[in-house]
Design an enzyme around this catalytic site. Sequence first.
Site, short mmCIF file in Angstrom:
data_model
loop_
_atom_site.label_atom_id
_atom_site.label_comp_id
_atom_site.label_asym_id
_atom_site.label_seq_id
_atom_site.Cartn_x
_atom_site.Cartn_y
_atom_site.Cartn_z
N CYS A 1 0.81 -1.22 0.00
CA CYS A 1 0.00 0.00 0.00
C CYS A 1 0.84 1.27 0.00
O CYS A 1 0.35 2.33 -0.36
CB CYS A 1 -0.93 0.00 1.21
N LYS A 2 2.09 1.18 0.46
CA LYS A 2 3.03 2.30 0.48
C LYS A 2 2.42 3.54 1.11
O LYS A 2 2.60 4.66 0.62
CB LYS A 2 3.55 2.59 -0.93
N ARG A 3 1.73 3.36 2.21
CA ARG A 3 1.08 4.48 2.87
C ARG A 3 2.11 5.40 3.51
O ARG A 3 3.11 4.94 4.05
CB ARG A 3 0.10 3.99 3.92
#
Length: 284
Positions: A95-97
Amino acid sequence: MIMDRLYNAALESPVCVGLDTRPDFLPGCLADKSWSNGEKIAAFNRQVVDATADLAGCYKVQVACYEALGLDGMQAYAETVDYIRRQGKLVIGDCKRGDISSTAEQYARGHFTGDFEVDLLTVNAYMGSDAITPYLPYVKDKNKGLFVLLHTSNPSSKDFQEQKMADGQMLYETVADQIAEWGKDSRGETGFSAIGAVVGLTYPKEFKALQKRCPHTFFLVPGYGAQGGTGKDIAEILKKSRCAVVNSSRGIICGHKGKTEGTDFVDYIRQNTQAMKEDLLKWL
């Protein structure tokens, strides 16, 4: 501890199968059905998992591919991560939040509990420490893990990640030290912390230096296959320490493209997974 589980899985197979599934990746036998795109993708993913579970160390599911399809796609995402975990396999939510702490708290809750619960999550630290700290209670109390973006495989990663800091080291090296600091209290029996890092296989020289710099950090490695990386590229790293899982997405799940539109599509996907595993292990 979660990274002990991943380390032990990677000893058997360092292959991470990336389920970055899109409608145009589907074989005709599924694409032609009257189901929604989400239903087709969920069915495809289940068959991929069934065909590769004995060959893969873990799975990575790229949420963007599912978000692009709206509610239907996110239902497929939820069903996919749940199915993988019910097979006893670890799943990384890609998700690379990265956001301020109040927002990060909601991301952490959304991906470490409820419908979208995963075992490990990719996050972006380039906004600073408060983009990461809200995840740490889940690492400590819920046996979750993180993979923090460090030196990524995309060509323009060097635009910012390789900028020199005032002390002379590059930005990604500063981030590497901070990842090690965040993870020092979550080391398991294998010596690896629950706070891992994402380092691209497209930079093998820099990867070797990071392995030495961060001996307690476990790595998620993109860049294999479609992005040009090979087993030989990571051989020296894995010989020193089995400190990584290596992801391939299109190189595996598109293995049937141009070969079949029938139900035997899983045979080609399995063959590609087996070939990747052999390519990684033959150098060790």
